[in-house]
Write a protein that holds these residues in place. Structure first.
Motif, PDB file in Angstrom:
ATOM      1  N   GLY A 180      -7.148  -0.814  -1.407  1.00 47.59           N
ATOM      2  CA  GLY A 180      -6.673  -2.181  -1.102  1.00 47.59           C
ATOM      3  C   GLY A 180      -7.660  -2.928   0.006  1.00 47.59           C
ATOM      4  O   GLY A 180      -8.270  -2.146   0.715  1.00 47.59           O
ATOM      5  N   GLU A 206      -5.163  -5.394  -3.846  1.00 47.01           N
ATOM      6  CA  GLU A 206      -5.095  -3.724  -4.123  1.00 47.01           C
ATOM      7  C   GLU A 206      -5.171  -3.401  -5.545  1.00 47.01           C
ATOM      8  O   GLU A 206      -4.343  -4.101  -6.463  1.00 47.01           O
ATOM      9  CB  GLU A 206      -3.782  -3.625  -3.272  1.00 47.01           C
ATOM     10  CG  GLU A 206      -3.541  -2.009  -3.514  1.00 47.01           C
ATOM     11  CD  GLU A 206      -2.104  -1.509  -2.822  1.00 47.01           C
ATOM     12  OE1 GLU A 206      -2.049  -1.092  -1.771  1.00 47.01           O
ATOM     13  OE2 GLU A 206      -1.164  -1.857  -3.474  1.00 47.01           O
ATOM     14  N   GLY A 212       0.680  -1.146  -0.112  1.00 47.01           N
ATOM     15  CA  GLY A 212       0.028   0.095   0.023  1.00 47.01           C
ATOM     16  C   GLY A 212       0.934   1.234  -0.126  1.00 47.01           C
ATOM     17  O   GLY A 212       0.453   2.448  -0.362  1.00 47.01           O
TER      18      GLY A 212
END
Ligand code: FAD
Length: 381
Positions: free
Chosen positions: A222, A180, A46
């Motif tokens: 995500g 994600e 992320g």
């Protein structure tokens, strides 16, 4: 081909380059290898990192790998209650990990380490009953890399620790499945200066949906859910996007990966093999972030490798296990307990918790002061 080093590091993600840089700076002959043809790519992250880590681990704030500065976070309960923590200074950044990992490897190389991309460890060399190095393949060529210390920084799917005889089996329940999209977000309001976390048993069992903004309209969106869930993380993310009328038609990248959220390795050292980062399951089990944890483990491990090599006593490597477990390990175990309690909460209880926490000291919560969380919950049951 036969190569000889003091230390060979398998994996050039986060832990590998920090450890290689630290030891190269001390004058050791270090080789770091990674199976990726391009270090950093593909990414599975992320890309959120707290600002304090740059100073703490001596990493320059280079604009080339910083997409966006972040000023706080918003947490949303299943019924939409919002808890916002906002600072007037930068609290974290959303990185471009493809560049970040490559630059970390560059800093290691600048400090004196050798780096070989597209070089996969395929086994260990054993001589006279002891581990003597790593067997690797580079462009079809077999390499024998001899070293006094071997570092397993090879991520969640680590094989090096297993080859050394460390029990690194991770039961599915100790793993989160993450999925994600890096995508353009249209027709959905979100503040691009903070990260957004959405909780709920129907939203993301045991985990959360995140929006980590990389631009005003571009973000890593995500989800992480319990790895033993019969449904997939992709299923839950698609469902959440649909329910929020976010069209999934402008997807720039898809990232899929496992996140170890428990099951921290007890044995971090076996003979002359040292395990760091995701390979040792050193991840925050509450939010699934592992970059800062990998940096911390690499820092502790490099200190003990230096001590063991300079005093010519590999027994000293065990100091890493002891120091990590006495500090970081205990902290992560406490966080795991809180996670285990929070994963049992119903959606109604999650709503109440988010409302109650809005009266807590945001700075203390953000700093991981769980006493503050409990104080707020007890005050506002
Ligand atoms: P890695 O970064 O995984 O590096 C391991 C390296 O080893 C890889 O480059 C791999 O190619 C190499 N390798 C593996 N096997 C071999 C081999 N046999 N030979 C040679 N090389 C090998 N953490 C955060 O802090 N913030 C976030 O926002 C965040 N988001 C995430 C989102 C997702 C979807 C996922 C899956 C994880 C996320 N994480 C996040 C976790 C974070 O990515 C990891 O904790 C972190 O990358 C761990 O660093 P590492 O160096 O231990 O391992």
């Amino acid at each position: 081909m036969e190569l000889h080093y003091d230390v060979v590091v398998v994996g050039a993600g986060i832990a590998g380059p920090i450890l290689s840089r630290n030891l190269a700076k001390k004058g050791y002959k270090v080789l770091m290898i990674d199976k990726k043809a391009e270090i950093g790519s593909p990414k599975r992250c992320g890309e959120g990192l707290g600002i304090a880590n740059f100073k703490k681990y001596d990493i320059p704030m280079d604009k080339r790998f910083i997409n966006r500065e972040i000023y706080g976070a918003a947490i949303y309960s299943p019924s939409g209650y919002k808890l916002e923590i906002r600072y007037d200074k930068v609290a974290g950044v959303i990185l471009e990990r493809k560049i970040f990992d490559k630059m970390l490897a560059y800093y290691a190389a600048k400090a004196g380490a050798d780096v070989m991309a597209k070089t996969e460890a395929v086994g260990l060399i054993r001589k006279e009953g002891r581990i003597a190095g790593v067997k690797a393949k580079h462009e079809g060529e077999s390499l024998e890399i001899y070293a006094d210390v071997i570092v397993a920084a090879d991520g969640v799917e680590s094989r090096v620790a297993r080859w050394a005889g460390i029990n690194s089996f991770l039961p599915p329940h100790e793993l989160d499945s993450a999925y994600e999209y890096e995508m353009i977000i249209e027709n959905f309001e979100f503040d691009p200066d903070i990260i957004h976390l959405y909780f709920g048993n129907e939203v993301a069992p045991r985990g959360y949906v995140w929006i980590f903004p990389k631009d005003e309209d571009r973000a890593n969106v995500g989800i992480g859910i319990n790895g033993d869930n019969p449904k997939t993380a992709k299923y839950y993310l698609e469902k959440w996007l649909k329910e929020n009328n976010i069209k999934g038609t402008k997807i720039l990248e898809v990232n899929v990966g496992g996140v170890p959220v428990g099951g921290f390795l007890k044995e971090l050292v076996k003979d002359n093999v040292v395990v760091v980062g995701d390979a040792a399951r050193q991840v925050n089990p509450m939010h699934g972030g592992g970059m800062a944890e990998a940096m911390e483990a690499a820092t502790i491990a490099s200190k003990w490798i230096d001590k063991a090599l300079s005093e010519e006593n590999l027994e000293l490597l065990k100091g890493y296990t002891d120091e990590w477990w006495a500090g970081e390990g205990q902290k992560l175990l406490r966080i795991l307990k809180v996670r285990q309690i929070s994963e049992k909460l119903s959606d109604d209880e999650l709503d109440v918790a988010v409302q109650a926490l809005s009266s807590a000291d945001a700075e203390k919560i953000a700093a991981g002061d769980y006493k503050e969380v409990f104080k707020a919950l007890i005050k506002n049951p």
